[in-house]
Structures are given as structure tokens and as C-alpha cells.
Design a protein around this motif. Structure first.
Motif, PDB file in Angstrom:
ATOM      1  N   LEU A  33      19.165  12.116 -42.051  1.00  0.00           N
ATOM      2  CA  LEU A  33      20.415  12.841 -41.810  1.00  0.00           C
ATOM      3  C   LEU A  33      21.401  11.966 -41.040  1.00  0.00           C
ATOM      4  O   LEU A  33      22.573  11.836 -41.419  1.00  0.00           O
ATOM      5  CB  LEU A  33      20.140  14.141 -41.053  1.00  0.00           C
ATOM      6  N   ASP A  34      20.946  11.340 -39.962  1.00  0.00           N
ATOM      7  CA  ASP A  34      21.822  10.485 -39.157  1.00  0.00           C
ATOM      8  C   ASP A  34      22.293   9.279 -39.963  1.00  0.00           C
ATOM      9  O   ASP A  34      23.460   8.888 -39.891  1.00  0.00           O
ATOM     10  CB  ASP A  34      21.084  10.003 -37.905  1.00  0.00           C
ATOM     11  N   LEU A  35      21.393   8.689 -40.732  1.00  0.00           N
ATOM     12  CA  LEU A  35      21.743   7.499 -41.509  1.00  0.00           C
ATOM     13  C   LEU A  35      22.767   7.811 -42.597  1.00  0.00           C
ATOM     14  O   LEU A  35      23.717   7.052 -42.811  1.00  0.00           O
ATOM     15  CB  LEU A  35      20.476   6.901 -42.129  1.00  0.00           C
ATOM     16  N   ILE A  36      22.565   8.950 -43.266  1.00  0.00           N
ATOM     17  CA  ILE A  36      23.521   9.350 -44.307  1.00  0.00           C
ATOM     18  C   ILE A  36      24.877   9.663 -43.683  1.00  0.00           C
ATOM     19  O   ILE A  36      25.924   9.252 -44.196  1.00  0.00           O
ATOM     20  CB  ILE A  36      22.981  10.557 -45.092  1.00  0.00           C
ATOM     21  N   GLU A  37      24.861  10.383 -42.565  1.00  0.00           N
ATOM     22  CA  GLU A  37      26.125  10.740 -41.917  1.00  0.00           C
ATOM     23  C   GLU A  37      26.908   9.489 -41.525  1.00  0.00           C
ATOM     24  O   GLU A  37      28.125   9.401 -41.735  1.00  0.00           O
ATOM     25  CB  GLU A  37      25.864  11.601 -40.684  1.00  0.00           C
ATOM     26  N   GLU A  38      26.221   8.506 -40.950  1.00  0.00           N
ATOM     27  CA  GLU A  38      26.905   7.276 -40.543  1.00  0.00           C
ATOM     28  C   GLU A  38      27.415   6.507 -41.757  1.00  0.00           C
ATOM     29  O   GLU A  38      28.509   5.930 -41.722  1.00  0.00           O
ATOM     30  CB  GLU A  38      25.958   6.402 -39.720  1.00  0.00           C
ATOM     31  N   THR A  39      26.642   6.504 -42.835  1.00  0.00           N
ATOM     32  CA  THR A  39      27.064   5.799 -44.053  1.00  0.00           C
ATOM     33  C   THR A  39      28.312   6.445 -44.656  1.00  0.00           C
ATOM     34  O   THR A  39      29.230   5.757 -45.103  1.00  0.00           O
ATOM     35  CB  THR A  39      25.921   5.793 -45.083  1.00  0.00           C
ATOM     36  N   VAL A  40      28.331   7.780 -44.654  1.00  0.00           N
ATOM     37  CA  VAL A  40      29.507   8.508 -45.158  1.00  0.00           C
ATOM     38  C   VAL A  40      30.715   8.220 -44.284  1.00  0.00           C
ATOM     39  O   VAL A  40      31.840   8.031 -44.779  1.00  0.00           O
ATOM     40  CB  VAL A  40      29.202  10.015 -45.221  1.00  0.00           C
ATOM     41  N   ALA A  41      30.505   8.179 -42.962  1.00  0.00           N
ATOM     42  CA  ALA A  41      31.613   7.898 -42.045  1.00  0.00           C
ATOM     43  C   ALA A  41      32.209   6.519 -42.283  1.00  0.00           C
ATOM     44  O   ALA A  41      33.378   6.277 -41.969  1.00  0.00           O
ATOM     45  CB  ALA A  41      31.127   8.014 -40.603  1.00  0.00           C
TER      46      ALA A  41
END
Length: 497
Positions: free
Chosen positions: A348-356
């Protein structure tokens, strides 16, 4: 092996009651009552001092950051914060604590009477919190010989006191009733929520497999129609979400078989065996009086000022459940897709940062849950330790979006990044991975494919456009996957129209 009742029969005849005691190691720089280094690891017995070794004449001092973390944890769990509390000595004789007592809190915890809600299969369950109290962790015992890793049958034991004195928060629920068949799943969901909450607060790494967070899982059964609590067992130090669910399920079935046969459940601790998914007896469970609690004379009471408590309340992060709902809506994920994200540790954290960093949610999710999760699994590491950063994933996806590489070539880009060959852009240049879009090179490859497959070419000329896939595949193979597939299709149809 224990006799077990079928799970359906357990639920038909009994009501399960849970009680979860969760220990969370804080990530403060120093230990709870001394200035020793609190970072994990190191050579055995090198992070110790007279205080955490309990040597005569040594005096403890409370870690202020640990108190702050305890209050923030309590507030995040909707607890009341005690205006005044104190430490106590929990007396026991065991080599993991040289002073023969653990400095803890007994009748006056720092936080009490809280609650959190967890959701399982669309149904919300409220978990009431009895208390959050501060204490110190014990040392680590390694039992050598015997084959089980436990003290029984071991040839000898080694003691490492580096962990002794680590700030430890214990979060204790009130008896949790009314869960029915979902009891084990609710226990797992509660642990997942606590893990996410501790990380969001920044107070603990909350890595269950590393012992940063562990659960003592209590369960008892009440016959249907009865309101009298049954005798509970406590499965100690369960250290994964799956194991919490498994231990609760096993104990319900084991206790159900005992009660159905007219027997009596003994109040005791149990050990969870991950390899065989079963519990085994530990020791008979002590009562509070067995520990001879009394107030700690070497530490002054703690009286958090109301103004300070409110300042700490203002630092609380977004509730993990609210965050998940917000991201699911923003990313347009179905419940099943979001469940896949939550089921992959750290994604979840990794995807969120990638999207950001500019990647589309679907693309970020695809890479982290697919290609990179596979690599992490093969390497036996957590997803966050796979060796690729969100910035690099976003950069790879930017190359895909620009048409510089396709998905197949992107996997080779990750190979280069993991091999230390530089940024995704540098890997593409060094390995010559860029997609070929030049009409001259593509046209020659298309002509060769047509000449080599005249029957297929005739079908396309006759109007069977779907047959073009075979020739496109031939071109892609000839150009080692570097051809612009969309442009190949256009040239192919132009030549055969």
C-alpha cells in the motif's frame, strides 16, 4: 495430536470469546529506563549497562519519548489518558531478566477504556480496549539442542540481554464477544489494524516476524445460551497475522472437543507451532497475585499535563481504515483488488508513493503486485527490500507511457536496475532496450514476416484481420521484442490491404 471438533460444530454449540494482549516494541533511540542503544541487532550482550542488567545500586530513569509514544498510541485507540499513573514491579524468577522483576504498570496504566472498529467481510466489529501500559522487554533466550528450539529437551541455553529494557507497550482488549464464526478472522483483522496504526504513528516498525509486535491470543468457549465465561487458554507470542487466525481457530476446535466430550479446559499458556499449525501446552497460567506486584520505589509517578496530551492528539495521523478507503476510492479499485493490495505486506505504501511520483494507480499496482512481488518472493525478502524504489518504478512506467519501452522490455529494465546498472533511463540506453519505431526497420521486418508466412498473409488479404496477430508475433520475435507493436500492425495492414 489433540482431538479436534469440526469448526462448524464448534460454532453451532459454542460462543467464542477472545482476549488479545499485544506487545509492541517501540523504536526509540534508547531503552526504557537507561541510555543504552535500542536499535535491533549487534553482538550479544554489547548493548547493556548496570541499569538494564539490574546491577546493585543502579537507578532507572523513564524514557520521555516512550511516554509520548504510549500516549499517542492510547489516543489513536480512543483511550482516556490517566492524569496520574505509576510503575510497578512484576516479580518473577527467570534468566531473561537479571533483576528478577520486570518494571511494568499494574493497577494504574497510562491509557485505558478505548476502542477501535475492524471490518471483516463487510461487517464492522467494535474491539474494546481495556488498557495500554508501559513496560520493558526481557532478554532473549536461545535454547540449543533438542530440535524444537524450546527449553524442554535443550542441551543448554544462551542469554542475550541486548533486548532487555527495550520500551514495550502492552495493548490489552476487554473480552470480545458476539463474533461467532468470524472470531479468528476478527482477531487477524485487529492485529492488521494495530500493525498499520503503529507504523502510521511512527512508534514501531511493527514487524511481527522480527518480534517487534507479537500477540498473546486468549480464547474461551461458552455453551450456547450461557452467559458465564469459559476457561481460557493463552497462546503466547504469536508473530504473524496468519498465525493469530490459525491459533484461534485451532484452540476453538481443541477446546470444543474437550467440552463436547464432557471434559474441562485447563487455564494454561500454549505454544503455537507454525510448521504443523497446532498448539501445545506451556505452563499453568499465573494469576496477578503470583507476580507480587508492588509500586516501583525508584521511579516517580507520571502526570501528563492536559495541554501536552492535546498537543500529542494533534499529531495523530490519518486513521489507517480511513486512509485505505480514501486510496481505494481515489485509485478506483474494487474491494477484491484492494484486498489483494492489503494482502501483500508493504504494498500500500509503495503503490501510494509510486502514484505520487506520477504513475497511474493501475500501473503502480501492476508492477508492485506482479513483477516485483514475484522477485521479492523468489529472493525471500519483503517487498520493500526487493531493491527497487517507488521512484524507479515510476520512472520505468514513464518510459512505458512514452512508448520508449513496452512491458516486456520494462522487465529487462528492472533487471538492469537490480544489477546496479544505473537509473531506468541509463539501463535502456546501455542495453539498447528502446522500442524500434523507425518505419524503415519495421517495414523490412514486416516484409520478411509476410514472405515467410504467405498463407497467413492471404487470410488477411481476404479480410480475416484477426490473423494479423501471428505476423505481428513473428515481427516481435525477429526484433527481440523491441518493435513498436502498434506501428507494426498499421504497416502490416497497409501492405496487405
Amino acid at each position: 495430536m489433540d482431538d479436534l471438533l469440526s469448526y462448524d460444530e464448534v460454532i453451532e454449540r459454542f460462543d467464542p470469546v477472545l482476549g488479545l494482549e499485544v506487545h509492541v516494541e517501540l523504536n526509540t533511540a534508547s531503552k526504557m529506563f537507561c541510555g543504552c542503544d535500542n536499535t535491533p541487532g549487534g553482538e550479544p550482550n554489547t548493548k547493556t549497562c548496570p541499569v538494564c542488567l539490574g546491577l546493585p545500586g543502579s537507578l532507572p530513569a523513564v524514557n520521555g519519548k516512550a511516554v509520548e509514544s504510549a500516549i499517542r498510541i492510547g489516543l489513536a485507540l480512543n483511550c482516556s489518558v490517566a492524569p496520574w499513573c505509576r510503575f510497578a514491579r512484576k516479580n518473577y524468577f527467570y534468566p531473561d531478566m537479571t533483576k528478577d522483576f520486570q518494571t511494568s504498570q499494574y493497577d494504574e496504566p497510562i491509557c485505558f477504556d478505548g476502542w477501535v472498529d475492524v471490518e471483516v467481510d463487510g461487517e464492522t466489529f467494535r474491539i474494546e480496549i481495556e488498557r495500554v501500559h508501559m513496560e520493558e522487554d526481557a532478554g532473549k533466550l536461545t535454547h540449543v539442542g533438542g530440535g524444537t528450539g524450546r527449553i524442554h529437551g535443550a542441551d543448554y541455553s544462551l542469554v542475550d540481554y541486548n533486548r532487555a529494557g527495550t520500551p514495550l507497550m502492552e495493548i490489552v482488549t476487554k473480552p470480545i464477544r458476539g463474533l461467532g464464526a468470524k472470531a479468528p478472522a476478527v482477531g487477524r483483522a485487529y492485529m492488521a489494524l494495530l500493525r498499520d496504526l503503529m507504523r502510521a504513528l511512527g512508534v514501531s516498525d511493527a514487524r511481527m516476524e522480527a518480534g517487534n509486535m507479537r500477540c498473546d491470543a486468549n480464547v474461551s468457549l461458552m455453551p450456547k445460551g450461557s452467559d458465564e465465561l469459559g476457561t481460557r487458554t493463552e497462546t503466547k507470542n504469536v508473530n504473524s497475522l496468519r498465525s493469530v487466525e490459525g491459533a484461534l481457530t485451532y484452540e476453538m476446535r481443541r477446546q470444543g472437543a474437550i467440552l463436547a466430550g464432557g471434559g474441562r479446559v485447563h487455564q494454561e499458556t500454549r505454544h503455537w507451532h507454525e510448521d504443523g499449525a497446532y498448539t501445545s501446552p506451556g505452563r499453568s497460567k499465573e494469576q496477578a497475585e503470583d507476580y507480587r506486584y508492588f509500586p516501583e520505589p525508584d521511579l516517580v509517578p507520571i502526570a501528563p499535563a492536559p495541554e501536552w496530551v492535546e498537543e500529542l492528539r494533534a499529531t495523530l495521523p490519518e486513521n489507517p481504515a480511513q486512509r485505505r478507503a480514501r486510496l481505494q476510492h481515489a485509485w478506483g479499485l474494487t474491494d477484491l483488488e484492494m484486498r489483494d493490495v492489503l494482502g501483500t505486506e508493504g504494498s500500500l505504501d509503495l503503490i501510494e508513493e509510486t502514484v505520487a511520483l506520477g504513475a497511474a494507480p493501475a500501473a503502480a499496482r501492476k508492477w508492485w503486485l506482479g513483477e516485483l512481488a514475484r522477485r521479492a518472493n523468489e529472493a525471500g525478502v519483503e517487498l520493500a527490500a526487493v531493491g527497487v524504489t517507488p521512484a524507479q518504478v515510476a520512472a520505468v512506467q514513464a518510459l512505458v507511457d512514452a512508448g520508449t519501452v513496452n512491458d516486456k522490455l520494462a522487465r529487462e529494465v528492472f533487471d538492469g536496475v537490480l544489477a546496479g546498472e544505473g537509473t531506468p533511463e541509463e539501463v535502456v540506453a546501455a542495453r539498447g532496450l528502446a522500442v524500434v519505431s523507425d518505419d524503415g526497420a519495421l517495414g523490412a521486418a514486416v516484409d520478411a514476416a509476410i514472405a515467410a508466412n504467405p498463407d497467413v498473409a492471404d487470410k488477411i488479404r481476404a479480410g480475416k484481420v484477426q490473423a494479423a496477430g501471428a505476423l505481428i508475433g513473428a515481427v516481435m520475435r525477429d526484433m527481440k521484442g523491441k518493435a513498436d507493436a502498434a506501428r507494426v500492425r498499421e504497416l502490416l495492414l497497409e501492405k496487405l490491404s
